[in-house]
Scaffold this motif. Sequence first.
Motif, short mmCIF file in Angstrom:
data_model
loop_
_atom_site.label_atom_id
_atom_site.label_comp_id
_atom_site.label_asym_id
_atom_site.label_seq_id
_atom_site.Cartn_x
_atom_site.Cartn_y
_atom_site.Cartn_z
N THR A 1 -4.51 4.49 -12.27
CA THR A 1 -5.21 4.61 -11.50
C THR A 1 -5.26 3.51 -10.25
OG1 THR A 1 -6.96 3.51 -12.82
CG2 THR A 1 -6.53 5.85 -13.04
N LYS A 2 -6.01 3.79 -9.34
CA LYS A 2 -6.17 2.62 -8.36
C LYS A 2 -7.01 1.75 -8.66
CE LYS A 2 -5.41 5.24 -3.66
NZ LYS A 2 -6.10 5.48 -2.55
N VAL A 3 -6.82 0.44 -8.16
CA VAL A 3 -7.89 -0.43 -8.41
C VAL A 3 -9.11 -0.19 -7.91
CG1 VAL A 3 -8.13 -2.90 -8.11
CG2 VAL A 3 -5.94 -1.97 -8.36
N GLN A 4 -10.25 -0.68 -8.97
CA GLN A 4 -11.61 -0.42 -8.69
C GLN A 4 -12.14 -1.73 -7.84
OE1 GLN A 4 -13.99 0.79 -11.89
NE2 GLN A 4 -12.22 1.54 -13.18
N ALA B 1 -5.00 4.16 0.53
CA ALA B 1 -3.62 4.41 0.45
C ALA B 1 -3.32 6.14 0.05
CB ALA B 1 -3.09 3.74 -0.47
N ARG B 2 -2.12 6.70 0.19
CA ARG B 2 -1.70 7.88 -0.10
C ARG B 2 -1.95 8.24 -1.57
NH1 ARG B 2 3.23 8.89 0.19
NH2 ARG B 2 4.03 6.89 0.82
N PRO B 3 -2.28 9.32 -1.96
CA PRO B 3 -2.54 9.49 -3.54
C PRO B 3 -1.10 9.17 -4.34
CG PRO B 3 -3.26 11.46 -2.12
CD PRO B 3 -2.49 10.55 -1.07
N GLY B 4 -1.42 8.12 -5.25
CA GLY B 4 -0.24 8.06 -6.16
C GLY B 4 0.34 6.58 -5.55
N CYS B 5 -0.08 6.09 -4.49
CA CYS B 5 0.59 4.97 -3.85
C CYS B 5 -0.30 3.83 -3.68
CB CYS B 5 1.15 5.26 -2.43
SG CYS B 5 2.45 6.70 -2.05
N GLY B 6 0.31 2.56 -3.69
CA GLY B 6 -0.47 1.34 -3.55
C GLY B 6 -0.91 0.59 -4.84
N ILE B 7 -0.41 -0.73 -4.86
CA ILE B 7 -0.68 -1.76 -5.51
C ILE B 7 -1.45 -2.79 -5.22
CG2 ILE B 7 1.14 -1.04 -7.26
CD1 ILE B 7 2.90 -3.45 -6.31
N PRO B 8 -2.43 -3.44 -5.81
CA PRO B 8 -2.94 -4.56 -5.28
C PRO B 8 -1.99 -5.78 -4.88
CG PRO B 8 -3.52 -4.52 -7.57
CD PRO B 8 -2.58 -3.22 -7.43
N ASN C 1 0.85 -1.10 -0.20
CA ASN C 1 -0.02 0.02 0.03
C ASN C 1 0.86 1.29 -0.13
OD1 ASN C 1 -2.17 -1.64 -0.01
ND2 ASN C 1 -2.94 -1.18 2.08
N SER C 2 2.04 1.26 0.29
CA SER C 2 2.86 2.39 0.31
C SER C 2 3.85 2.45 -0.99
CB SER C 2 3.99 2.32 1.51
OG SER C 2 3.14 2.14 2.65
N ILE C 3 3.86 1.54 -1.97
CA ILE C 3 4.83 1.69 -3.31
C ILE C 3 4.36 2.94 -4.09
CG2 ILE C 3 5.07 0.91 -5.35
CD1 ILE C 3 4.91 -2.12 -4.00
N HIS C 4 4.95 3.70 -4.13
CA HIS C 4 4.96 5.06 -4.96
C HIS C 4 4.75 4.44 -6.64
CE1 HIS C 4 5.93 9.41 -6.24
NE2 HIS C 4 4.66 9.37 -5.89
N ARG C 5 3.67 4.63 -7.16
CA ARG C 5 3.60 4.28 -8.48
C ARG C 5 4.28 4.98 -9.40
NH1 ARG C 5 -1.77 3.77 -6.65
NH2 ARG C 5 -2.68 5.68 -8.03
N GLY D 1 -2.09 -9.86 -4.75
CA GLY D 1 -2.91 -10.94 -5.32
C GLY D 1 -3.00 -10.95 -6.88
N ASN D 2 -2.17 -9.91 -7.38
CA ASN D 2 -1.65 -10.05 -8.91
C ASN D 2 -0.40 -10.45 -8.95
OD1 ASN D 2 -4.21 -8.82 -8.88
ND2 ASN D 2 -3.58 -6.72 -10.05
N LEU D 3 -0.21 -11.05 -10.28
CA LEU D 3 1.15 -11.73 -10.69
C LEU D 3 1.93 -10.31 -10.75
CD1 LEU D 3 3.06 -13.91 -11.40
CD2 LEU D 3 2.13 -13.61 -13.75
N THR D 4 1.28 -9.38 -11.53
CA THR D 4 2.14 -8.01 -11.90
C THR D 4 2.69 -7.35 -10.83
OG1 THR D 4 -0.14 -6.88 -11.96
CG2 THR D 4 1.23 -7.73 -14.01
N SER D 5 1.77 -7.46 -9.47
CA SER D 5 2.14 -6.87 -8.36
C SER D 5 3.39 -7.52 -7.82
CB SER D 5 0.89 -6.79 -7.16
OG SER D 5 -0.24 -6.01 -7.96
N GLN D 6 3.43 -8.80 -7.71
CA GLN D 6 4.64 -9.37 -7.33
C GLN D 6 5.71 -9.23 -7.95
OE1 GLN D 6 3.21 -13.52 -7.42
NE2 GLN D 6 1.65 -13.34 -6.17
N PHE D 7 5.60 -9.04 -9.24
CA PHE D 7 6.85 -8.92 -10.04
C PHE D 7 7.29 -7.48 -9.84
CE2 PHE D 7 8.56 -7.32 -14.10
CZ PHE D 7 9.91 -7.88 -14.24
N PHE D 8 6.38 -6.42 -9.75
CA PHE D 8 6.83 -4.95 -9.53
C PHE D 8 7.43 -4.69 -8.12
CE2 PHE D 8 3.20 -3.68 -12.59
CZ PHE D 8 4.00 -3.73 -13.66
N ALA D 9 6.86 -5.80 -7.33
CA ALA D 9 7.46 -5.52 -5.82
C ALA D 9 9.08 -5.86 -6.06
CB ALA D 9 6.96 -6.31 -4.91
N ASN D 10 9.52 -6.77 -6.84
CA ASN D 10 10.98 -7.19 -6.93
C ASN D 10 11.57 -5.84 -7.88
OD1 ASN D 10 11.09 -9.62 -5.79
ND2 ASN D 10 10.55 -10.78 -7.46
#
Length: 498
Positions: free
Chosen positions: A183-186, A207-214, A141-145, A216-225
């Motif tokens: 944008t944020k996840v709907q 989450a703060r504006p511009g922050c947060g990725i969901p 929830n703190s990742i700055h997109r 449970g997504n495969l892309t979120s796991q990859f983006f975290a790395n």
Amino acid sequence: MSPPISVAATFSECYRAFLKARRGKRPSANKLRFELRWIDRLCQLRDALQAGTWQPSPARAFIVNHPKTREIHAPDFADRVVHHWLVERLEPLFEPVFIHDSYANRVGKGTHAAVDRLQDFMRSRNGQGWYLQLDIHNFFNSIHRPTLYGCIVRRLDLSVRKGRIDAEMALALRSLCHKLLETKVQERVDDPAAAARLPLHKRLANARPGCGIPVGNLTSQFFANVYLDALDQFVKHQLRCRHYVRYVDDFVLLADDPATLEHWRDAIALFLRDTLQLSLKQGAGSDGVFVYGTMQPLSQGIDFLGYRVFTQYRLVRPRVVRHCRDKLTRWSRRHVRLGACSSLRLKLNSPELAQLHAVLASYWGHFSHANSVRLRRRLWAEFPALSLLYDLWPDGSLHPRWIVHGVTLGQQIQAVRQAWPAATVLIQEGNRFSVWYPWQNRRNPALMARVPCRYTARWLARYRTLNQPYVVVVQTGWLRHGVRRREVREWFVPDSFL
């Protein structure tokens, strides 16, 4: 709003991503709807990608309480296909720059490899020295997109300059990443009451504006790395820490003395704040003062990824054992019936057996990577009903007893009677049950009766009155060679036979 940029995705590529997306997934309604007309759905998805009109659909949000309370987002199945297509093309560009000791969501890595690597580091030090274990506060929830998107763009531009991909493909990948991060996840919240119990800072919607990725997504796991690769490079090349292991946002550093670890902790906290807009999780120290992370001698062991890791051995984390015991207790209360004279009766259907087997296989697989033979035997003694369902071998492994082996009916009868020699066996043959008693001689054969299915309840009630142990074997399908598949579905054992 992202401009419509064409993505050169072919049907065969979408089909390969579809196979990856459905592998190992439960048959949810969303997944079944897609598979009902999967060729048409894949064609529509391919056309939307090629036209540049694809947009992420609203995700379903639900709350899980194990191992800790958090919010999970389940994307639409068509979006999962796009995620697999995208990650398959991004991974070859980022994997060469990732450090070896990042173990989350990478091929050939994982939790057990991370624990093995940490234990190897401890052994290389002969158990001497100190460790610092840190965690990032509210990470996903703190990742700055915008910062994350900048990391992706820089790597794509460098790949174009080095000739690894062409400019058109790089633009298409940038477009998909921008749509996912724009944008944020709907959300479609399934259980508003459970969501209301979740702390506000753990909700992606807060989450703060511009922050947060969901989560449970495969892309979120990859983006975290991708996002934390900057931290990995900082620790390895700026701090020059040789012994460092990271799994998602949980990481451990080893050093000779606590002063070095304190310096590294302060430097990491500043780097996360200034570069990635993240903060370390705080915990209460022994004196009640809030501190970052855990710092102790290696001789105390490291609590990491479900294990208590020591130099020469590892134990299962007590919280994991407690969760396993709680689940088995709830299962026993729901399915095990205790009758008169402490008799034990167990009656299960296929879904209930499959659910129990999934739970036990998960925990036993986790236990098998630790020194846990005595732990598994202790759990076995606490739940005697499990001995009716499984054989516990000396090495602690489980082997189901309800599955009847044999390629003929006679072999199946023999296998059941050998497994439960003191029990009366009722085995289904069509619309009748054949009754085999535990005694047998020439004048009194074991097969005494054939009981129609509608009368078996009376027979079983009589056996329970007489305290006679029995097992009931039912037909559950067909084997390859045309013989009925049979499995045990009911057990009754008096106290004298336990």
